[in-house]
Design an enzyme around this catalytic site. Structure first.
Site, mmCIF file in Angstrom:
data_model
loop_
_atom_site.group_PDB
_atom_site.id
_atom_site.type_symbol
_atom_site.label_atom_id
_atom_site.label_comp_id
_atom_site.label_asym_id
_atom_site.label_seq_id
_atom_site.Cartn_x
_atom_site.Cartn_y
_atom_site.Cartn_z
ATOM 1 N N ASP A 119 -15.450 3.376 3.532
ATOM 2 C CA ASP A 119 -15.397 2.738 2.380
ATOM 3 C C ASP A 119 -16.143 2.364 1.995
ATOM 4 O O ASP A 119 -17.683 2.538 2.686
ATOM 5 C CB ASP A 119 -14.380 1.077 3.308
ATOM 6 C CG ASP A 119 -13.251 0.621 2.127
ATOM 7 O OD1 ASP A 119 -14.247 0.736 1.176
ATOM 8 O OD2 ASP A 119 -13.404 -0.775 3.126
ATOM 9 N N GLY A 120 -16.283 1.854 0.935
ATOM 10 C CA GLY A 120 -17.859 1.570 0.256
ATOM 11 C C GLY A 120 -18.098 -0.018 0.747
ATOM 12 O O GLY A 120 -17.837 -0.920 1.101
ATOM 13 N N ALA A 121 -19.754 -0.450 -0.367
ATOM 14 C CA ALA A 121 -19.435 -1.745 0.154
ATOM 15 C C ALA A 121 -20.379 -2.560 -1.189
ATOM 16 O O ALA A 121 -21.006 -1.551 -1.893
ATOM 17 C CB ALA A 121 -20.302 -2.289 1.115
ATOM 18 N N GLU A 156 -9.021 -4.140 3.265
ATOM 19 C CA GLU A 156 -10.052 -3.668 4.010
ATOM 20 C C GLU A 156 -10.604 -4.014 4.902
ATOM 21 O O GLU A 156 -10.498 -3.431 6.838
ATOM 22 C CB GLU A 156 -11.441 -3.808 3.001
ATOM 23 C CG GLU A 156 -11.038 -2.541 1.801
ATOM 24 C CD GLU A 156 -12.181 -2.872 0.508
ATOM 25 O OE1 GLU A 156 -12.533 -2.031 -0.258
ATOM 26 O OE2 GLU A 156 -12.502 -4.210 0.397
#
Ligand code: A5P
Length: 229
Positions: free
Chosen positions: A78-80, A100
């Site tokens: 995942d991104g942030a 998420e």
């Protein structure tokens, strides 16, 4: 930089895995690469964290399964929006924070992929905390959030109120620098009407950073060059 980080994360994917698929522009690169690997014969099952990611994965023929049937997720990528030196995060710029966080919680390993602009000394310095709220009573909930010490704003998109995949609202809460993110995460979630907030505390195993110098792994408090990972 985002693409570099995404491609590095794919090295952790193994045949037969159940994979949590995050949301956002960085994850898009990872899902596209995954689609190529699936086309070449990789066998995985994906659990998307948003309708957007689900549609992208389906368009690439990545098999999608339900988290209720496969809650032992091997790996989530995942991104942030912000990452601090303890690998705590602010997430939810894309509005998918609740799904998420559920997917990250049920994952054996969580890898976050970012470009170097997302690395901060302290959370809250560049990005507000997104908070997903029920539509019912949202203004009262927003007031209670402000009483915790933030400036809160209902999220809109091209003049319309933003609606999450779960049919709720998002209030973006700017606390400035956050000294105790773990406490704040609990305080926000204790307000009735709050479904979830974008502080991700102690959920992450690795952070891969794409930078001008190449790919780095952000370990607690220091950057390690790719050839030493
Ligand atoms: C989605 O809700 C977010 O948590 C994203 O993971 C985050 O906003 C990062 O997005 P980008 O990869 O587009 O910067």
């Amino acid at each position: 930089m985002k693409k570099l980080a995404a491609e590095k994360a794919l090295e952790y994917v193994e045949d037969g895995m159940i994979l949590g698929l995050g949301t956002g522009s960085t994850v898009k690169f990872a899902v596209e690469k995954l689609g190529e690997l699936v086309k070449k014969g990789l066998s995985i099952k994906g659990i998307p964290t948003s309708i957007r990611t689900k549609k992208l994965a389906e368009s690439l023929n990545i098999p999608i399964v339900d988290i209720n049937e496969y809650s032992n997720i091997d790996l989530t990528i995942d991104g942030a929006d912000e990452v601090d030196s303890f690998l705590n995060l602010i997430k939810g710029g894309g509005g998918a924070l609740t799904r998420e966080k559920i997917v990250a919680f049920h994952s054996e390993k969580v890898i976050i992929i970012i470009d170097e602009s997302k690395v901060v000394k302290c959370l809250g310095m560049n990005f507000p905390i997104p908070v997903e709220n029920t539509k019912y009573g949202w203004q009262a909930t927003k007031k209670a959030l402000e009483e915790l010490g933030c400036t809160a704003e209902l999220r809109t998109i091209v003049g319309e109120t933003y609606i999450t995949d779960n049919q709720n609202y998002i209030v973006d809460c700017d606390f400035g620098r956050i000294d105790e993110p773990d406490q704040l995460e609990q305080d926000i979630n204790a307000i009735p009407g709050v479904l979830e907030n974008g502080l991700f505390i102690d959920l992450v195993d690795d952070v891969i950073v794409g930078s001008n110098q190449g790919v780095m792994s952000l370990e607690k408090t220091r950057l390690i060059p790719d050839n030493k990972i």
